[in-house]
Motif scaffolding. Structure first.
Motif, mmCIF file in Angstrom:
data_model
loop_
_atom_site.group_PDB
_atom_site.id
_atom_site.type_symbol
_atom_site.label_atom_id
_atom_site.label_comp_id
_atom_site.label_asym_id
_atom_site.label_seq_id
_atom_site.Cartn_x
_atom_site.Cartn_y
_atom_site.Cartn_z
ATOM 1 N N GLU A 37 -1.996 8.287 8.666
ATOM 2 C CA GLU A 37 -3.015 7.456 9.295
ATOM 3 C C GLU A 37 -4.000 8.243 10.162
ATOM 4 O O GLU A 37 -5.208 8.056 10.087
ATOM 5 C CB GLU A 37 -2.343 6.353 10.128
ATOM 6 C CG GLU A 37 -3.292 5.237 10.550
ATOM 7 C CD GLU A 37 -3.909 4.520 9.355
ATOM 8 O OE1 GLU A 37 -5.089 4.149 9.454
ATOM 9 O OE2 GLU A 37 -3.229 4.352 8.328
ATOM 10 N N LYS A 40 -6.156 10.670 7.793
ATOM 11 C CA LYS A 40 -6.487 10.180 6.462
ATOM 12 C C LYS A 40 -7.934 10.501 6.062
ATOM 13 O O LYS A 40 -8.875 10.259 6.811
ATOM 14 C CB LYS A 40 -6.287 8.671 6.402
ATOM 15 C CG LYS A 40 -6.451 8.084 4.988
ATOM 16 C CD LYS A 40 -6.448 6.567 5.010
ATOM 17 C CE LYS A 40 -5.146 6.019 5.542
ATOM 18 N NZ LYS A 40 -5.131 4.537 5.529
ATOM 19 N N LYS A 74 3.856 -0.752 -8.399
ATOM 20 C CA LYS A 74 3.630 0.422 -7.553
ATOM 21 C C LYS A 74 4.228 1.667 -8.187
ATOM 22 O O LYS A 74 3.622 2.745 -8.164
ATOM 23 C CB LYS A 74 4.207 0.204 -6.150
ATOM 24 C CG LYS A 74 3.998 1.437 -5.246
ATOM 25 C CD LYS A 74 4.325 1.178 -3.796
ATOM 26 C CE LYS A 74 3.186 0.483 -3.099
ATOM 27 N NZ LYS A 74 3.354 0.467 -1.636
ATOM 28 N N GLN A 678 -3.145 -3.419 -6.299
ATOM 29 C CA GLN A 678 -2.090 -2.868 -5.453
ATOM 30 C C GLN A 678 -2.627 -2.467 -4.081
ATOM 31 O O GLN A 678 -1.985 -2.705 -3.056
ATOM 32 C CB GLN A 678 -1.451 -1.651 -6.126
ATOM 33 C CG GLN A 678 -0.230 -1.097 -5.416
ATOM 34 C CD GLN A 678 0.923 -2.087 -5.424
ATOM 35 O OE1 GLN A 678 1.202 -2.710 -6.441
ATOM 36 N NE2 GLN A 678 1.588 -2.262 -4.292
ATOM 37 N N LEU A 679 -3.810 -1.856 -4.052
ATOM 38 C CA LEU A 679 -4.393 -1.449 -2.778
ATOM 39 C C LEU A 679 -4.723 -2.659 -1.909
ATOM 40 O O LEU A 679 -4.620 -2.608 -0.679
ATOM 41 C CB LEU A 679 -5.648 -0.592 -3.011
ATOM 42 C CG LEU A 679 -5.404 0.793 -3.611
ATOM 43 C CD1 LEU A 679 -6.723 1.498 -3.895
ATOM 44 C CD2 LEU A 679 -4.545 1.644 -2.680
ATOM 45 N N ASP A 682 -1.342 -3.929 -0.530
ATOM 46 C CA ASP A 682 -0.848 -3.074 0.554
ATOM 47 C C ASP A 682 -1.819 -2.997 1.728
ATOM 48 O O ASP A 682 -1.610 -2.206 2.655
ATOM 49 C CB ASP A 682 -0.574 -1.664 0.020
ATOM 50 C CG ASP A 682 0.624 -1.615 -0.911
ATOM 51 O OD1 ASP A 682 1.457 -2.536 -0.842
ATOM 52 O OD2 ASP A 682 0.716 -0.661 -1.711
ATOM 53 N N TYR A 684 -4.740 -1.705 1.923
ATOM 54 C CA TYR A 684 -5.606 -0.525 1.994
ATOM 55 C C TYR A 684 -7.047 -0.901 1.637
ATOM 56 O O TYR A 684 -7.978 -0.155 1.924
ATOM 57 C CB TYR A 684 -5.090 0.569 1.057
ATOM 58 C CG TYR A 684 -3.909 1.324 1.625
ATOM 59 C CD1 TYR A 684 -4.088 2.495 2.352
ATOM 60 C CD2 TYR A 684 -2.610 0.844 1.464
ATOM 61 C CE1 TYR A 684 -3.009 3.184 2.892
ATOM 62 C CE2 TYR A 684 -1.524 1.532 1.995
ATOM 63 C CZ TYR A 684 -1.734 2.690 2.713
ATOM 64 O OH TYR A 684 -0.664 3.370 3.253
ATOM 65 N N GLN A 767 -5.696 6.810 -1.620
ATOM 66 C CA GLN A 767 -5.171 5.678 -0.857
ATOM 67 C C GLN A 767 -3.826 5.225 -1.421
ATOM 68 O O GLN A 767 -2.890 4.917 -0.674
ATOM 69 C CB GLN A 767 -6.162 4.502 -0.905
ATOM 70 C CG GLN A 767 -7.504 4.775 -0.234
ATOM 71 C CD GLN A 767 -7.377 4.855 1.281
ATOM 72 O OE1 GLN A 767 -7.065 5.908 1.823
ATOM 73 N NE2 GLN A 767 -7.611 3.750 1.952
ATOM 74 N N LEU A 768 -3.730 5.169 -2.728
ATOM 75 C CA LEU A 768 -2.459 4.776 -3.350
ATOM 76 C C LEU A 768 -1.378 5.793 -3.042
ATOM 77 O O LEU A 768 -0.237 5.451 -2.747
ATOM 78 C CB LEU A 768 -2.672 4.623 -4.860
ATOM 79 C CG LEU A 768 -1.576 3.996 -5.736
ATOM 80 C CD1 LEU A 768 -0.439 4.922 -6.057
ATOM 81 C CD2 LEU A 768 -1.075 2.677 -5.133
ATOM 82 N N SER A 771 0.142 5.313 0.248
ATOM 83 C CA SER A 771 0.955 4.104 0.415
ATOM 84 C C SER A 771 2.436 4.343 0.132
ATOM 85 O O SER A 771 3.267 3.479 0.392
ATOM 86 C CB SER A 771 0.429 2.988 -0.501
ATOM 87 O OG SER A 771 0.744 3.264 -1.858
#
Length: 959
Positions: A37, A40, A74, A678-679, A682, A684, A767-768, A771
Motif C-alpha cells: 500500500e 504502490k 482469482k 475481480q479488481l 477486491d 482495487y 493491481q491484481l 491483491s
C-alpha cells in the motif's frame, strides 16, 4: 542470493516486484515497482550491497490460503498474470502480432533473424517505403515481452521525432518521451539540474544532433545503460570519425540490443559499412577492408517492393504515374545559359583529357580552368533549380569579391562577367521569363488547382532554399493564396517547426494545400496521407535522392494513385541541349529502377548521393551522356557492394513464425472481463473506474494512474481526470482510429490496442498482483481431480550472470495427500488440458484440516521440484550454454588472431615513436577492449546464476 525479473521481494517491510537487474561487481542494482500500500505504483532502485534487508520468499514457507471467489476466478487470474508477465525465450514472435498493423511475414523477419544471435541486434536496410518503423515496433514489443525492453532510446531525424513517437504508440502502445526542444525545456523545468533524464525516463526519443551538440547530454549518456537503442537513418552515423559517428559508436557499447535502420545503409566504402556492422557485432568482421557477404549476412535484412510476394501487402502500394511537364526555355533564359555555356567551353578548351577523367575535382593540374569549368556547371545547376537561386549565387559572389583586394584570373572572380550574368538574371526574373515556373503554373491551372480547401494537396521538391522562397512568392501572388495554405520546409527550421509542419500536412483538417520542401524532407517523413501529387521542380543529380523524394508519397499505405510530376527544361541551344539531356536522363533511370531493379543505388553502384552528383558533374564536364546510361566500369565499381545490396537477403525459413500461446481463459476478452470484475470485487477499482462493452474496455483516467503513468506522452492521455482510456481488442477498430486521428491537428488515435504491453493494462495486472500477498498460494478443491491427490503449480526461473531470466517454466508436482509423489512433474499446459481447467470451475469449501495436510507436503514438493525438474532443466540449459560459449570463444580467438596479424602487417617494421607509436597503442587498446568486453559478456550471458528460483503459485487437490 539469486534475483530475477518478476520476483517479489520484501525490503524495509514493503513489497516490490523486480523489473530489471544490473550486475554491480558481484552485487546487483535492482529496479523495482512497489506493490504494497505505501509504495504502490512507485519505482525504486535498490543496491544489494547497501540494502541488506532485501528478502526473497522461501517457497517452503509459502502460506496456503483457500480461494473463495466464484469459479476460483482469482486463482485463474493470478496464474494467468504470471504466465503473461513471464519473460519468454522463444525465437518465435509471441506478442507483436497482436499490435495494430496488417500482419505480413516479411515484417517479422528482422526480429526473427535478430533472435538467432547471442545479442538481438540487427540492421534493417529495407528499401524506401516498406515500413521500417513498424518493423522496429515489432522488435521493441518482442524484447519487452522477453523482459529486455525496459529501457529504450530511439535516435531519429529531428523532423520525424513526433511522427515516430506517434506511430510506435498508436500501433504498439510503447510510450516514448520526446526530447525535442520543447521536451528538453520541460525536463529543465521539472527535474533537478543534476538529474539524468535518461534515468528518470525509461523510454525516450531524441535527435542524434541534440545529443551531439549538447555536452551535458553526452555526459548523461556516458553514465547510462539501455536495454535497446534504435538509430533511424543510420547512414548518417556510418563515418566513425564524425561527431555523429563517434557518438553512435559509444552508444552501441551502452546497450544490450541495437537496431539500425536505413534504406541507403552505405556509401560504397567498406570501412564505413564495417563501422555499422561492428556496432552490431564487434566480432563479425576481422578485416574492415576485406570481408565477405557471409561475414555480415546474419546481421542485416534488405528487401525491396518487388521482393514482397504477399498480395495483401502489395495492395497497400499503388501503381505510380509519371507526368512529364516540358518547359521550353525562353529567349532570355537561352541568352543567359548561352553565356554560361561559353564559360564552360572556354574552360574545357584549356584542359587536357586527364584533367577531366582522373582529376576533375582535385588540384593537381591547371587549377584555374578547372575552377572555371566547375563554376560554369555550378551556375547551370543553380539555374536548373530557378533563376532566383542562380541570381542569389551570383549576387553573393559579387558581394564577397567587393570585400577582397587580390583576385585570381578566374571567371568567378571577374566582377564584370558576374555583373553581366546578374543583369541577364534580373531580366528573366523581372520580366517573368521563367519557363519552368510558367509550366508549373499552367499545369496547376490545367488540374483545376487553386489552393482552395477543396483542392488536392501537393508536395514540391526543390534543392535550393532561394527556389523555395521564390516559389512561395509567385504561387501566393498568382493563385491568391493565404499564408496558411502554403508551407515551406527546409533543414534550417527548428525541430519544433519541422515537426509541426509535417504533422499538420498529414492531417485531414490541415489548411495546407501545398508543401514546398528542400531535400531535408526527402528522408523518413510521411507525406502520403491525404496527398498523392508530387512535383520535382528540379531534378537532383542523384538517383538515391530522387528515389527518396518520390518515396515520400509512393509508399506503403498510400490509398490513391501517386502522381510524380517532373518539370523538364527544353532548349535547342548548342551545348545546352546536351546538358539538359544528361540531367533529364536521371528521371528515366529512376523510372527504370522503379519498374525493375528496386534500388536506385544499384544503377551507378556508387551508393552515395554526393558521389552520384560528382558523376553527373563529370558527365556534363566531358559532355559524355554515356556516363549516365549504365553502371560504372568494374575498375571503379566495387563488386562486393554490387552483390551485397543489389539483391534482397534470402528469406528466413521459419515454419511457424508465431508461437502458439496457452491460457486458462477461452480468449483475451474473457481474461480482461474477469480481471476487471475481480479488481472491482477486491475494491482495487470502483464500479465506474472501468467498463467493458463488446470489444472495448474503458478505464477512467485518475490521479493515481496519472502518477504511475507519468511518462506517457501527454497526447496519449485523456485531456482531464474523469475521462477514459479506450482500449479495444479489435485491431480494425484501432487502425480505423489511427486513420481518424489524421483528420484533426494535434490528435492521436482515440482507441489503443488492448493487450498486455499497454501501460494501462500493465497497471491493472499489477493491481491484481498486489491483491495476493507475496507469500501466499491459493488453494482450489476440484472433484474432477483424482481422489486423495494434490497438484502444486510451480514457477521456476533461472537467471544468467547478467541478471537476465533465461528460463521460466510453469510445471506441476503431483503428490499424494498422505505424502510422496504420485507421478513425475508435468508441464502446466499438459495439466490444464488433462483436467479441463479452462472450463467453468465450481468453488468448493476448503477445510482447515486439508490446508494443514497440504502445508505439510510443501517442503517435499519444493525438494522434488528442485531435484526432479528444475535441477535437470538447469543442467540441460547449462550444457546448451556451454556449447554456445565454446562457439563464441572460438570466434573470439579467430578474430583476435586476425587482428594481431593485421597489426603486424601494418606496424611490423615501423619505428615505434611519435604519432605512429600512439596510433599503434590506440589500436592495441581498442582490440584488447573489444576482446575483454566480448569475452566477459559471453561468459556472463552463458553462465547460470546459482540455484533456480521457485515460486508456488497455486494448489489444486481432491480429498
Amino acid at each position: 542470493m539469486n534475483f530475477t525479473p518478476g520476483q517479489r521481494i520484501t525490503n524495509r517491510d514493503e513489497d516490490f516486484i523486480i523489473n530489471d537487474i544490473e550486475d554491480n561487481n558481484g552485487n546487483y542494482i535492482l529496479k523495482v515497482e512497489g506493490i504494497s500500500e505505501l509504495v504502490k505504483g512507485k519505482t525504486f532502485i535498490f543496491d544489494t550491497q547497501i540494502d541488506s534487508s532485501i528478502r526473497v520468499l522461501d517457497p517452503k514457507h509459502t502460506r496456503l490460503v483457500p480461494d473463495t471467489d466464484y469459479g476460483y476466478r482469482k486463482t485463474k487470474l493470478f496464474i494467468e498474470n504470471q504466465i503473461r508477465n513471464a519473460s519468454v525465450y522463444s525465437e518465435q514472435i509471441t506478442i507483436a502480432h497482436k499490435a495494430a498493423f496488417n500482419l505480413a511475414n516479411y515484417q517479422l523477419e528482422p526480429t526473427l533473424k535478430a533472435f538467432q544471435l547471442p545479442r538481438p541486434r540487427i540492421l534493417i536496410a529495407d528499401g524506401v517505403g516498406l515500413g521500417k518503423t513498424v518493423e522496429v515496433g515489432i522488435f521493441l514489443s518482442e524484447m519487452i515481452k522477453r523482459g529486455k525492453g525496459k529501457r529504450i532510446m530511439v535516435l531519429a531525424l529531428k523532423s520525424i521525432l513526433g511522427q515516430f513517437q506517434q506511430e510506435i504508440w498508436n500501433r504498439f502502445a510503447i510510450p516514448l518521451v520526446r526530447l525535442d526542444s520543447e521536451g528538453i525545456s520541460k525536463i529543465k523545468a521539472e527535474l533537478p539540474a543534476n538529474k539524468n533524464p535518461f534515468d528518470y525516463y525509461d523510454k525516450t526519443i531524441v535527435s542524434i544532433d541534440t545529443l551531439k551538440n549538447n555536452a551535458k547530454f553526452q555526459h548523461y549518456i556516458e553514465n547510462t545503460r539501455w536495454d535497446i537503442i534504435v538509430i533511424d537513418e543510420c547512414h548518417t552515423v556510418a563515418n566513425s570519425n564524425s561527431l555523429r559517428g563517434s557518438l553512435a559508436q559509444l552508444l552501441s557499447t551502452k546497450c544490450e540490443s541495437l537496431v539500425l535502420t536505413s534504406a541507403t545503409p552505405h556509401n560504397g566504402k567498406k570501412q564505413n559499412f564495417a563501422n555499422l556492422i561492428n556496432m552490431i557485432e564487434p566480432l563479425a568482421i576481422r578485416d574492415e577492408q576485406n570481408y565477405t557477404q557471409q561475414d555480415i549476412l546474419p546481421y542485416y535484412v534488405r528487401r525491396f517492393k518487388n521482393d514482397i510476394d504477399d498480395e495483401a501487402v502489395r495492395s497497400n502500394f499503388q501503381e505510380r504515374k509519371i507526368v512529364s511537364i516540358h518547359a521550353e526555355l525562353t529567349d532570355a533564359e537561352n541568352e543567359f545559359l548561352e553565356q554560361q555555356q561559353k564559360i564552360k567551353f572556354n574552360a574545357l578548351a584549356r584542359l587536357e583529357e586527364a584533367d577531366l577523367q582522373t582529376d576533375l575535382f582535385g588540384r593537381k593540374t591547371l587549377k584555374k580552368p578547372k575552377k572555371d569549368l566547375l563554376f560554369a556547371i555550378g551556375l547551370f545547376k543553380s539555374y536548373m533549380s530557378s533563376p532566383e537561386a542562380a541570381f542569389t549565387s551570383v549576387e553573393n559572389r559579387i558581394r564577397k569579391l567587393e570585400a577582397l583586394n587580390n583576385l585570381d584570373d578566374l571567371v568567378e572572380d571577374n566582377i564584370e562577367i558576374l555583373q553581366q550574368l546578374k543583369s541577364k538574371l534580373q531580366t528573366i526574373i523581372s520580366g517573368k521569363k521563367d519557363a519552368k515556373y510558367n509550366a508549373l503554373k499552367n499545369e496547376l491551372i490545367r488540374l483545376n488547382w487553386n489552393g482552395r480547401k477543396k483542392d488536392f494537396r501537393i508536395v514540391v521538391f526543390a534543392e535550393r532554399i532561394e527556389t523555395l522562397k521564390s516559389l512561395k512568392r509567385k504561387l501566393t501572388a498568382d493563385f491568391g493564396l493565404e499564408d496558411n495554405v502554403i508551407a515551406d520546409f527546409h533543414g534550417s527550421l527548428t525541430d519544433m517547426e519541422q515537426q509541426r509542419i509535417i504533422e499538420d500536412f498529414g492531417k485531414a483538417d490541415s489548411d495546407y494545400r501545398i508543401l514546398l520542401t528542400s531535400d531535408a524532407g526527402s528522408q523518413g517523413v510521411n507525406l502520403h496521407y491525404y496527398c498523392n501529387h508530387m512535383f520535382n521542380y528540379d531534378i537532383p543529380w542523384s538517383l538515391i535522392t530522387l528515389e527518396q523524394r518520390n518515396g515520400r508519397i509512393d509508399r506503403y499505405g498510400q490509398t490513391k494513385t501517386p502522381y510524380i510530376h517532373y518539370l523538364i527544361a527544353k532548349s535547342d541551344l548548342e551545348g545546352l541541349k546536351d546538358d539538359l539531356h544528361i540531367v533529364n536522363k536521371l528521371k528515366e533511370k529512376e523510372e527504370t529502377v522503379y519498374q525493375s531493379l528496386g534500388d536506385a543505388a544499384s544503377v551507378y553502384k556508387l551508393y552515395d548521393a554526393t558521389a552520384e552528383e560528382e558523376l553527373i558533374t563529370k558527365a556534363l564536364a566531358t559532355n559524355n551522356a554515356d556516363l549516365v546510361e549504365a553502371a560504372l566500369p568494374d575498375s571503379v565499381s566495387d563488386d562486393f557492394f554490387d552483390s551485397l545490396f543489389d539483391d534482397a537477403t534470402p528469406k528466413l525459413k521459419v515454419a511457424e513464425p508465431i508461437m502458439p500461446s496457452f491460457s486458462l481463459f477461452e480468449n483475451d476478452k474473457a481474461y480482461y472481463e474477469a480481471l476487471i470484475q475481480q479488481l472491482k470485487t477486491d475494491h482495487y477499482l470502483k464500479n465506474d473506474d472501468a467498463l467493458f462493452e463488446g470489444d472495448l474496455l474503458e478505464v477512467k483516467h485518475t490521479k493515481e494512474i496519472d502518477r504511475i503513468l507519468y511518462d506517457l506522452p501527454k497526447e496519449a492521455k485523456p485531456s482531464k481526470f474523469g475521462e477514459v482510456y479506450q482500449l479495444s481488442l479489435n485491431k480494425d477498430d484501432v487502425q480505423k482510429a489511427i486513420e481518424n486521428a489524421r483528420k484533426k491537428k494535434g490528435e492521436w488515435a482515440r482507441f489503443h490496442m488492448l493487450y498486455e504491453l499497454h501501460p494501462v493494462v500493465r497497471y491493472l495486472m499489477t493491481q491484481l498482483e498486489a491483491s495476493v500477498d507475496k507469500d501466499v498460494a491459493l488453494v482450489n478443491k476440484l472433484t474432477r481431480l483424482p481422489q486423495n491427490s494434490a497438484f502444486f503449480l510451480i514457477q521456476g526461473i533461472v537467471a544468467n550472470n547478467l541478471g537476465q531470466s533465461v528460463l521460466s517454466d510453469f510445471f506441476v508436482i503431483q503428490m499424494k495427500i498422505d505424502g510422496g509423489m504420485d507421478n513425475k512433474p508435468i508441464p502446466f499446459e499438459e495439466f490444464l488440458t488433462a483436467y479441463n481447467l479452462t472450463q467453468e470451475l465450481h468453488t468448493m469449501a476448503v477445510s482447515d484440516q486439508d490446508i494443514s495436510l497440504l502445508q505439510e507436503l510443501l517442503p517435499q514438493v519444493i525438494e522434488f521440484a528442485h531435484q526432479l525438474h528444475m535441477d535437470q532443466e538447469q543442467q540441460k540449459l547449462q550444457f546448451e550454454m556451454e556449447k554456445k560459449l565454446a562457439i563464441y570463444e572460438e570466434k573470439i580467438k579467430n578474430w583476435h588472431t586476425s587482428k594481431v596479424q593485421q597489426m603486424e602487417l601494418e606496424f611490423g617494421d615501423t619505428p615505434e615513436y611519435g604519432f605512429i607509436k600512439k596510433r599503434k597503442l590506440d589500436k592495441e587498446f581498442e582490440i584488447e577492449t573489444i576482446l575483454n568486453s566480448s569475452s566477459q559478456y559471453f561468459k556472463n550471458l552463458t553462465s547460470l546464476n546459482g540455484d533456480p528460483y521457485l515460486k508456488v503459485l497455486a494448489v489444486f487437490y481432491n480429498h
